[in-house]
Design a protein around this motif. Structure first.
Motif, PDB file in Angstrom:
ATOM      1  N   PRO A 161      44.499   3.806  17.274  1.00 44.88           N
ATOM      2  CA  PRO A 161      43.042   3.942  17.177  1.00 44.88           C
ATOM      3  C   PRO A 161      42.418   4.550  18.418  1.00 44.88           C
ATOM      4  CG  PRO A 161      43.571   1.709  17.806  1.00 44.88           C
ATOM      5  CD  PRO A 161      44.895   2.427  17.625  1.00 44.88           C
ATOM      6  N   SER A 162      43.221   4.730  19.475  1.00 43.32           N
ATOM      7  CA  SER A 162      42.655   5.132  20.766  1.00 43.32           C
ATOM      8  C   SER A 162      42.667   6.636  21.016  1.00 43.32           C
ATOM      9  CB  SER A 162      43.412   4.436  21.904  1.00 43.32           C
ATOM     10  OG  SER A 162      44.730   4.936  22.034  1.00 43.32           O
ATOM     11  N   LEU A 163      43.286   7.407  20.129  1.00 39.90           N
ATOM     12  CA  LEU A 163      43.287   8.866  20.280  1.00 39.90           C
ATOM     13  C   LEU A 163      41.848   9.350  20.453  1.00 39.90           C
ATOM     14  CD1 LEU A 163      44.950  11.535  20.117  1.00 39.90           C
ATOM     15  CD2 LEU A 163      44.492  11.502  17.648  1.00 39.90           C
ATOM     16  N   THR A 164      41.596  10.127  21.509  1.00 38.48           N
ATOM     17  CA  THR A 164      40.219  10.486  21.825  1.00 38.48           C
ATOM     18  C   THR A 164      39.990  11.987  21.784  1.00 38.48           C
ATOM     19  OG1 THR A 164      38.426  10.231  23.441  1.00 38.48           O
ATOM     20  CG2 THR A 164      40.642  10.564  24.322  1.00 38.48           C
ATOM     21  N   ASP A 165      38.763  12.344  21.439  1.00 39.08           N
ATOM     22  CA  ASP A 165      38.334  13.737  21.415  1.00 39.08           C
ATOM     23  C   ASP A 165      37.634  14.123  22.714  1.00 39.08           C
ATOM     24  OD1 ASP A 165      38.080  16.223  20.247  1.00 39.08           O
ATOM     25  OD2 ASP A 165      36.173  15.769  19.272  1.00 39.08           O
ATOM     26  N   LEU A 166      37.558  13.189  23.647  1.00 39.09           N
ATOM     27  CA  LEU A 166      36.898  13.472  24.923  1.00 39.09           C
ATOM     28  C   LEU A 166      37.733  14.440  25.761  1.00 39.09           C
ATOM     29  CD1 LEU A 166      35.608   9.940  25.961  1.00 39.09           C
ATOM     30  CD2 LEU A 166      34.203  11.916  25.332  1.00 39.09           C
ATOM     31  N   PRO A 167      37.071  15.273  26.547  1.00 41.57           N
ATOM     32  CA  PRO A 167      37.798  16.215  27.401  1.00 41.57           C
ATOM     33  C   PRO A 167      38.392  15.503  28.613  1.00 41.57           C
ATOM     34  CG  PRO A 167      35.449  16.389  27.800  1.00 41.57           C
ATOM     35  CD  PRO A 167      35.604  15.446  26.646  1.00 41.57           C
ATOM     36  N   PRO A 168      39.326  16.135  29.293  1.00 43.37           N
ATOM     37  CA  PRO A 168      39.876  15.550  30.528  1.00 43.37           C
ATOM     38  C   PRO A 168      38.771  15.206  31.522  1.00 43.37           C
ATOM     39  CG  PRO A 168      41.163  17.458  29.846  1.00 43.37           C
ATOM     40  CD  PRO A 168      39.947  17.427  28.951  1.00 43.37           C
ATOM     41  N   GLY A 169      38.938  14.061  32.185  1.00 50.30           N
ATOM     42  CA  GLY A 169      37.945  13.631  33.161  1.00 50.30           C
ATOM     43  C   GLY A 169      36.932  12.651  32.617  1.00 50.30           C
ATOM     44  N   LYS A 170      36.889  12.514  31.291  1.00 47.04           N
ATOM     45  CA  LYS A 170      35.982  11.544  30.678  1.00 47.04           C
ATOM     46  C   LYS A 170      36.812  10.485  29.957  1.00 47.04           C
ATOM     47  CE  LYS A 170      31.867  14.402  30.057  1.00 47.04           C
ATOM     48  NZ  LYS A 170      30.804  14.845  29.098  1.00 47.04           N
ATOM     49  N   ASP A 171      36.465   9.214  30.180  1.00 47.25           N
ATOM     50  CA  ASP A 171      37.237   8.110  29.627  1.00 47.25           C
ATOM     51  C   ASP A 171      36.520   7.471  28.449  1.00 47.25           C
ATOM     52  OD1 ASP A 171      39.252   8.402  31.539  1.00 47.25           O
ATOM     53  OD2 ASP A 171      38.204   7.101  32.968  1.00 47.25           O
ATOM     54  N   SER A 172      37.296   7.104  27.444  1.00 50.90           N
ATOM     55  CA  SER A 172      36.768   6.369  26.310  1.00 50.90           C
ATOM     56  C   SER A 172      36.827   4.877  26.628  1.00 50.90           C
ATOM     57  CB  SER A 172      37.585   6.676  25.049  1.00 50.90           C
ATOM     58  OG  SER A 172      38.829   5.996  25.084  1.00 50.90           O
ATOM     59  N   VAL A 173      36.549   4.039  25.642  1.00 54.12           N
ATOM     60  CA  VAL A 173      36.592   2.599  25.857  1.00 54.12           C
ATOM     61  C   VAL A 173      38.018   2.071  25.899  1.00 54.12           C
ATOM     62  CG1 VAL A 173      34.338   2.268  24.783  1.00 54.12           C
ATOM     63  CG2 VAL A 173      36.401   2.074  23.380  1.00 54.12           C
ATOM     64  N   TYR A 174      38.977   2.857  25.427  1.00 55.85           N
ATOM     65  CA  TYR A 174      40.364   2.401  25.353  1.00 55.85           C
ATOM     66  C   TYR A 174      41.121   2.681  26.647  1.00 55.85           C
ATOM     67  CZ  TYR A 174      39.777   1.806  20.314  1.00 55.85           C
ATOM     68  OH  TYR A 174      39.348   1.393  19.075  1.00 55.85           O
ATOM     69  N   PRO A 175      42.112   1.864  26.981  1.00 59.37           N
ATOM     70  CA  PRO A 175      42.917   2.124  28.187  1.00 59.37           C
ATOM     71  C   PRO A 175      43.881   3.289  27.963  1.00 59.37           C
ATOM     72  CG  PRO A 175      43.801   0.234  26.985  1.00 59.37           C
ATOM     73  CD  PRO A 175      42.512   0.620  26.292  1.00 59.37           C
ATOM     74  N   ASP A 176      43.936   4.192  28.914  1.00 59.79           N
ATOM     75  CA  ASP A 176      44.909   5.293  28.897  1.00 59.79           C
ATOM     76  C   ASP A 176      44.965   5.995  27.539  1.00 59.79           C
ATOM     77  OD1 ASP A 176      45.673   4.713  31.561  1.00 59.79           O
ATOM     78  OD2 ASP A 176      47.025   3.152  30.835  1.00 59.79           O
ATOM     79  N   ALA A 177      43.811   6.363  27.038  1.00 55.02           N
ATOM     80  CA  ALA A 177      43.744   6.955  25.698  1.00 55.02           C
ATOM     81  C   ALA A 177      44.363   8.352  25.687  1.00 55.02           C
ATOM     82  CB  ALA A 177      42.298   7.029  25.236  1.00 55.02           C
ATOM     83  N   PRO A 178      45.220   8.651  24.705  1.00 58.20           N
ATOM     84  CA  PRO A 178      45.753  10.012  24.567  1.00 58.20           C
ATOM     85  C   PRO A 178      44.661  10.951  24.080  1.00 58.20           C
ATOM     86  CG  PRO A 178      46.416   8.686  22.697  1.00 58.20           C
ATOM     87  CD  PRO A 178      45.709   7.750  23.647  1.00 58.20           C
ATOM     88  N   ARG A 179      44.808  12.239  24.373  1.00 54.88           N
ATOM     89  CA  ARG A 179      43.748  13.198  24.065  1.00 54.88           C
ATOM     90  C   ARG A 179      44.148  14.146  22.945  1.00 54.88           C
ATOM     91  NH1 ARG A 179      39.847  12.381  27.820  1.00 54.88           N
ATOM     92  NH2 ARG A 179      40.550  11.331  29.714  1.00 54.88           N
TER      93      ARG A 179
END
Length: 471
Positions: A161-179
């Motif tokens: 559930p932690s896969l993120t669409d955020l660009p490098p340098g921005k963190d989501s709510v999840y720890p160490d989220a894959p991009r």
């Protein structure tokens, strides 16, 4: 290594409020040390000699192991201490228990076998089952494989559930989220000069309904849940940085369209399907470890992560990866570990359902197993991440803004507990160190009255445990 040492070493530094205090102390000590070093190395600038330099202050430890020989509270002492805060009709239908995890002694109880709606304290069951079934160092994977036709690729949901669409340098709510961007880059590299023309979304890892009995679809916009699918971005959040922000109603579809965009494709080329057997893997990204996801899930009370973990437990145990299969396999895993789940009724893994029922005895049984001392040098503490994931009273997670005033304030930084809140449902289950340094586990559950009225009362009960030697 003694029991108190193991527990003391495992606990993390408390959350925001208390961490701030520790940080300030550290800064002051560091500043004093730096100033003294300057005086020693350049006395001519300060007009003093090295002999006159003040001694570097020795930091006073703020945290330490619990004493292994702390006295055990008595049942009579606990009853006398808790009666004023538990003997009230304002708690509605109420049950609870207090255990000593070192001896297994039940020190206080009230309707301990009565199944009650648990709210999010049900996540303790899912966490324990996941840690007993899956390796804490395992990860959840999202992969892309070659599609069935030239130019097509298949993004295969693996439950992360932690896969993120955020660009490098921005963190989501999840720890160490894959991009997602990293996954797209890996796919483009693997495809070489071959043009990518379409994206297929494969959600076949999970089966059955995506929305559980007893859930309210208004909770999607409210930020509590999204339909449970093995492919999603940021837990289905519209804003990846907002823990409780609104979610999407089609998380897999949204993830597929976002992936197409990363590949420079129009969303119209996205469709649903399944990956061809033994298809070439073009790219893979992975989540943080299972243990890290569990700690995050407990601290933030993230429903989506809990539902994913319940399905992963079902898959690992050979069950059906659905709500029904996940709930059944969670209880089966507990039973196999000799944590008696009798009386529990689960229809989901998060406790969001109004149909779930759990007796207080089961919650304290899980916490006691997590906090029990090792039985030998080779004993592996599989359930310790449950303790390290519990929010700190007045410090972080769902307890950050609680235990702030009145009689509950004594529990700040001393109580660590999982909360549970639904309409007419309030629960609190965790660990507390009493006045003599004895670690106790507890569970308090209330059904009926408004959580706004009951939660301060539950906080006060837990805080009373922290004030009491109760002998």
């Amino acid at each position: 290594m003694g029991f108190g040492r193991r527990i003391g070493d495992t606990f993390r530094v408390p959350g925001r409020g208390l961490r701030r205090g520790v940080a300030v102390l550290t800064v002051l000590v560091t500043a004093a040390a730096i100033g003294s070093a300057v005086a020693l190395s350049a006395p001519q600038l300060l007009g003093s000699s090295a002999a006159d330099a003040p001694a570097i202050p020795v930091p006073v430890p703020a945290l330490g192991p619990l004493p292994a020989d702390a006295p055990l509270p008595t049942a009579a002492g606990l009853t006398a201490a808790l009666q004023p805060v538990t003997g009230t009709s304002a708690l509605g239908t109420f049950g609870g228990a207090v255990l000593d995890p070192s001896t297994g002694s039940q020190l206080w109880q009230r309707a301990v076998d009565q199944p009650l709606a648990p709210g999010s304290t049900a996540k303790l069951l899912t966490s324990a089952a996941a840690l007993l079934t899956l390796a804490g160092t395992d990860h959840l994977y999202t992969k892309v494989v070659q599609g069935p036709t030239p130019g097509s690729v298949v993004i295969v949901g693996g439950g992360d559930p932690s896969l993120t669409d955020l660009p490098p340098g921005k963190d989501s709510v999840y720890p160490d989220a894959p991009r997602l961007a990293d996954l797209a880059a890996a796919v483009e590299k693997s495809m070489g000069n071959q043009k990518i023309t379409s994206v297929i979304v494969d959600t076949s890892r999970y089966t059955g309904p995506t929305f559980a009995q007893g859930w309210d679809r208004a909770d999607i916009a409210g930020g509590d849940i999204t339909p449970i699918e093995p492919l999603m971005l940021d837990g289905g959040r519209i804003d990846p940085t907002a823990q409780d922000g609104a979610r999407v109603a089609d998380p897999a579809g949204a993830a597929g369209q976002a992936f197409a965009k990363e590949l420079g494709l129009d969303p119209s080329v996205v469709s649903s399907g399944t990956a061809p057997p033994n298809a070439q893997v073009l790219g893979t990204v992975s989540s943080a470890s299972i243990s890290d996801l569990i700690e995050y899930m407990l601290e933030a009370s993230d429903n989506v992560t809990a539902e994913i973990l319940a399905r992963e437990v079902a898959i690992a145990r050979g069950g059906e990866p659905s709500f029904t299969g996940g709930a059944a396999q969670v209880l089966a895993a507990l039973s196999q570990a000799r944590i008696d789940p009798s009386g529990a009724v689960l229809v989901d893994g998060s406790g969001l359902s109004t149909v779930d029922r759990i007796p207080p005895r089961l919650l304290t049984g899980i916490l006691a197993a997590a906090a029990a001392p090792p039985q030998g040098p080779d004993d592996t503490d599989f359930l310790r991440p449950i303790l390290t994931g519990l929010p700190v009273a007045g410090g972080d997670g769902t307890l950050e803004d609680r235990f702030g005033t009145g009689t509950s304030a004594a529990g700040r930084g001393v109580v660590r507990a999982k909360t549970g809140t639904l309409t007419g449902v309030s629960s609190l289950a965790g660990v507390v160190t009493d006045a003599d340094g004895r670690l106790l586990v507890f569970a308090f559950m209330s059904n009926g009255p408004s959580p706004a009225d009951v939660r301060p009362r539950l906080d006060a009960i837990a805080a009373e445990l922290s004030r009491c030697g109760c002998r």
